[in-house]
Scaffold this motif. Structure first.
Motif, PDB file in Angstrom:
ATOM      1  N   GLN A  32      36.111  35.163  45.884  1.00 56.55           N
ATOM      2  CA  GLN A  32      36.467  34.382  46.004  1.00 56.55           C
ATOM      3  C   GLN A  32      38.240  34.714  46.546  1.00 56.55           C
ATOM      4  O   GLN A  32      39.568  34.552  46.583  1.00 56.55           O
ATOM      5  CB  GLN A  32      36.444  32.889  45.983  1.00 56.55           C
ATOM      6  CG  GLN A  32      34.611  32.702  46.467  1.00 56.55           C
ATOM      7  CD  GLN A  32      34.425  32.966  48.079  1.00 56.55           C
ATOM      8  OE1 GLN A  32      35.852  32.027  48.499  1.00 56.55           O
ATOM      9  NE2 GLN A  32      33.263  33.308  48.020  1.00 56.55           N
ATOM     10  N   SER A  33      38.549  35.391  44.475  1.00 55.79           N
ATOM     11  CA  SER A  33      39.592  35.493  44.149  1.00 55.79           C
ATOM     12  C   SER A  33      40.080  37.007  44.737  1.00 55.79           C
ATOM     13  O   SER A  33      39.717  37.834  45.389  1.00 55.79           O
ATOM     14  CB  SER A  33      39.854  35.459  42.516  1.00 55.79           C
ATOM     15  OG  SER A  33      39.489  36.680  42.655  1.00 55.79           O
ATOM     16  N   ASP A  34      41.980  36.956  44.963  1.00 49.57           N
ATOM     17  CA  ASP A  34      42.823  37.982  44.592  1.00 49.57           C
ATOM     18  C   ASP A  34      42.703  38.985  44.069  1.00 49.57           C
ATOM     19  O   ASP A  34      43.265  40.273  43.655  1.00 49.57           O
ATOM     20  CB  ASP A  34      43.581  38.039  45.760  1.00 49.57           C
ATOM     21  CG  ASP A  34      44.530  37.398  44.876  1.00 49.57           C
ATOM     22  OD1 ASP A  34      44.695  36.947  43.761  1.00 49.57           O
ATOM     23  OD2 ASP A  34      45.200  36.784  45.155  1.00 49.57           O
ATOM     24  N   SER A  35      41.774  39.349  43.068  1.00 52.00           N
ATOM     25  CA  SER A  35      41.714  39.921  41.520  1.00 52.00           C
ATOM     26  C   SER A  35      41.498  41.433  42.357  1.00 52.00           C
ATOM     27  O   SER A  35      41.125  41.209  42.674  1.00 52.00           O
ATOM     28  CB  SER A  35      41.007  39.481  41.027  1.00 52.00           C
ATOM     29  OG  SER A  35      41.988  38.148  40.264  1.00 52.00           O
ATOM     30  N   SER A  36      41.690  42.468  41.554  1.00 48.91           N
ATOM     31  CA  SER A  36      41.763  43.518  41.795  1.00 48.91           C
ATOM     32  C   SER A  36      40.676  44.080  41.147  1.00 48.91           C
ATOM     33  O   SER A  36      39.984  43.023  40.517  1.00 48.91           O
ATOM     34  CB  SER A  36      42.679  44.300  40.564  1.00 48.91           C
ATOM     35  OG  SER A  36      42.571  44.951  39.459  1.00 48.91           O
ATOM     36  N   GLU A  37      39.525  44.876  41.229  1.00 46.67           N
ATOM     37  CA  GLU A  37      38.739  45.438  41.006  1.00 46.67           C
ATOM     38  C   GLU A  37      38.232  45.718  39.004  1.00 46.67           C
ATOM     39  O   GLU A  37      37.444  45.251  38.339  1.00 46.67           O
ATOM     40  CB  GLU A  37      37.951  46.812  41.678  1.00 46.67           C
ATOM     41  CG  GLU A  37      36.487  46.835  41.184  1.00 46.67           C
ATOM     42  CD  GLU A  37      35.280  48.186  42.076  1.00 46.67           C
ATOM     43  OE1 GLU A  37      34.806  48.583  41.447  1.00 46.67           O
ATOM     44  OE2 GLU A  37      35.551  48.138  43.085  1.00 46.67           O
ATOM     45  N   ASP A  38      39.749  46.027  38.759  1.00 42.42           N
ATOM     46  CA  ASP A  38      39.298  46.465  37.424  1.00 42.42           C
ATOM     47  C   ASP A  38      39.543  44.717  36.598  1.00 42.42           C
ATOM     48  O   ASP A  38      39.009  44.333  35.631  1.00 42.42           O
ATOM     49  CB  ASP A  38      40.900  46.910  37.052  1.00 42.42           C
ATOM     50  CG  ASP A  38      40.385  48.434  37.412  1.00 42.42           C
ATOM     51  OD1 ASP A  38      39.244  48.733  37.592  1.00 42.42           O
ATOM     52  OD2 ASP A  38      41.408  49.270  37.877  1.00 42.42           O
ATOM     53  N   GLU A  39      40.637  43.717  37.594  1.00 46.26           N
ATOM     54  CA  GLU A  39      40.526  42.964  36.598  1.00 46.26           C
ATOM     55  C   GLU A  39      39.048  41.581  36.425  1.00 46.26           C
ATOM     56  O   GLU A  39      38.804  41.414  35.381  1.00 46.26           O
ATOM     57  CB  GLU A  39      41.636  41.585  37.564  1.00 46.26           C
ATOM     58  CG  GLU A  39      43.059  42.529  37.660  1.00 46.26           C
ATOM     59  CD  GLU A  39      44.362  41.564  38.319  1.00 46.26           C
ATOM     60  OE1 GLU A  39      45.486  41.452  37.878  1.00 46.26           O
ATOM     61  OE2 GLU A  39      43.660  41.095  38.968  1.00 46.26           O
ATOM     62  N   MET A  40      38.077  41.522  37.665  1.00 44.86           N
ATOM     63  CA  MET A  40      37.176  41.660  38.020  1.00 44.86           C
ATOM     64  C   MET A  40      35.851  42.244  37.212  1.00 44.86           C
ATOM     65  O   MET A  40      35.847  40.986  36.094  1.00 44.86           O
ATOM     66  CB  MET A  40      36.750  41.500  39.299  1.00 44.86           C
ATOM     67  CG  MET A  40      37.544  40.424  39.959  1.00 44.86           C
ATOM     68  SD  MET A  40      36.578  40.430  41.867  1.00 44.86           S
ATOM     69  CE  MET A  40      36.986  42.222  42.851  1.00 44.86           C
ATOM     70  N   ARG A  41      36.392  43.137  36.700  1.00 45.66           N
ATOM     71  CA  ARG A  41      35.272  44.062  35.772  1.00 45.66           C
ATOM     72  C   ARG A  41      35.685  43.157  34.091  1.00 45.66           C
ATOM     73  O   ARG A  41      34.335  42.767  33.254  1.00 45.66           O
ATOM     74  CB  ARG A  41      34.943  45.289  35.712  1.00 45.66           C
ATOM     75  CG  ARG A  41      34.899  46.148  34.655  1.00 45.66           C
ATOM     76  CD  ARG A  41      34.404  47.419  35.269  1.00 45.66           C
ATOM     77  NE  ARG A  41      34.092  48.467  36.683  1.00 45.66           N
ATOM     78  CZ  ARG A  41      34.964  49.178  37.203  1.00 45.66           C
ATOM     79  NH1 ARG A  41      36.930  48.276  36.639  1.00 45.66           N
ATOM     80  NH2 ARG A  41      34.950  49.043  38.399  1.00 45.66           N
ATOM     81  N   GLU A  42      36.802  43.028  33.866  1.00 48.03           N
ATOM     82  CA  GLU A  42      37.314  42.791  33.066  1.00 48.03           C
ATOM     83  C   GLU A  42      36.858  40.811  32.136  1.00 48.03           C
ATOM     84  O   GLU A  42      36.486  41.135  31.831  1.00 48.03           O
ATOM     85  CB  GLU A  42      38.766  43.090  32.650  1.00 48.03           C
ATOM     86  CG  GLU A  42      39.312  42.037  30.943  1.00 48.03           C
ATOM     87  CD  GLU A  42      38.891  42.922  30.198  1.00 48.03           C
ATOM     88  OE1 GLU A  42      38.073  41.908  28.735  1.00 48.03           O
ATOM     89  OE2 GLU A  42      38.374  43.985  29.800  1.00 48.03           O
TER      90      GLU A  42
END
Length: 285
Positions: A21-31
């Motif tokens: 639901q967020s605009d986070s990048s895949e790297d940010e989501m993985r973290e």
């Protein structure tokens, strides 16, 4: 209902659906996922899935810096449900048993669960609800208890489906019963809050209160005094959705006021209920 090992993948799935639901990048989501995984070893194995899910999801929201990642999606699901209300109200009016039909429509709306199901077909769920019976059906005992009921408490679940619950509240109100509808105190997943109740007009149909809690489901020890008074005074309590079943199922074995209205969207819940995955239930524990 206590947690089992198979609940762990669901915590991760809810986390991923929240991050989506967020605009986070895949790297940010993985973290963020990596930062939440250590919580799993601290979760109470004697707790309920609803309690443990909440602990994980609150951490996810904190790391996202967003208290309500599903805000836009919730508004969209409310709008979708509101568009369907006129035809559903007409269908109830045409039914030989208007209360039973309103219960079926309310449980059809339970398909709107963004924490568990990424994609859902509301209109397909409604068609299925019209055609099928409850896999566990205690409607007859509910009808008998209605004869002496003056106060009914409905424990809400998700946004979107709260609009369908409004039709159920309307049918019960027409029987001369006072309806109190409880929503979450703060956003968690796509669960309904006071904002959703106002959006779909539930506040015009019933007395709406917050349960005062930050948890999925209904964790009585975390609820407000106002909610606990309403809970104590109710002659019957309709508990919508899986999280309310998970958190109140044990109490329901002793308290025959509690009726659970849900679609079994998880194999563990389905097994606990003794039904097949995806089936609809209206039962007293």
């Amino acid at each position: 209902m206590n947690v089992v090992l198979d609940c762990i993948p669901c915590y991760i799935k809810q986390t991923i659906n929240t991050l989506a639901q967020s605009d986070s990048s895949e790297d940010e989501m993985r973290e963020i996922i990596h930062q939440t995984l250590p919580l799993f070893s601290q979760l109470d194995p004697q707790g309920t899935p609803a309690e443990n899910s909440t602990i994980v999801l609150r951490k996810v929201n904190e790391l996202l810096g967003n208290k309500d990642p599903f805000h836009k999606a919730k508004r969209e699901s409310n709008e979708l449900a509101l568009k369907l209300l006129p035809q559903l109200k007409e269908r109830i009016g045409q039914s030989s048993d208007t209360l039973l039909m309103s219960l079926k429509i309310a449980v059809a709306g339970n398909i709107i669960d963004m924490g568990i199901l990424k994609d859902f077909d509301v209109e397909g769920s409604i068609r299925e609800a019209m055609e099928k019976n409850f896999a566990r059906d205690d409607y007859s005992s509910f009808q008998r208890k209605l004869n002496d009921a003056k106060e009914i408490l409905i424990l809400g679940d998700n946004s979107g489906e709260i609009a369908f619950d409004r039709l159920l509240a309307e049918q019960l109100s027409e029987l001369g019963i006072r309806i109190t509808y409880a929503v979450k105190d703060q956003p968690i997943l796509n669960d309904a809050t006071m904002e959703d109740a106002e959006h779909v007009g539930m506040t015009e149909q019933a007395r709406v209160i917050s349960n005062g809690s930050i948890f999925l489901g209904t964790i009585l020890k975390d609820c407000s005094d106002e909610f606990l008074r309403a809970y104590k005074m109710a002659d019957l309590i309709i508990c919508k959705g899986q999280a309310n079943y998970e958190s109140l199922e044990a109490l329901g074995k002793e308290d025959q006021r509690l009726y659970f209205l849900l679609r079994a969207k998880c194999e563990i819940v389905a097994k606990n209920l003794g039904v097949q995955l995806g089936e609809m239930v209206f039962c007293c524990s």
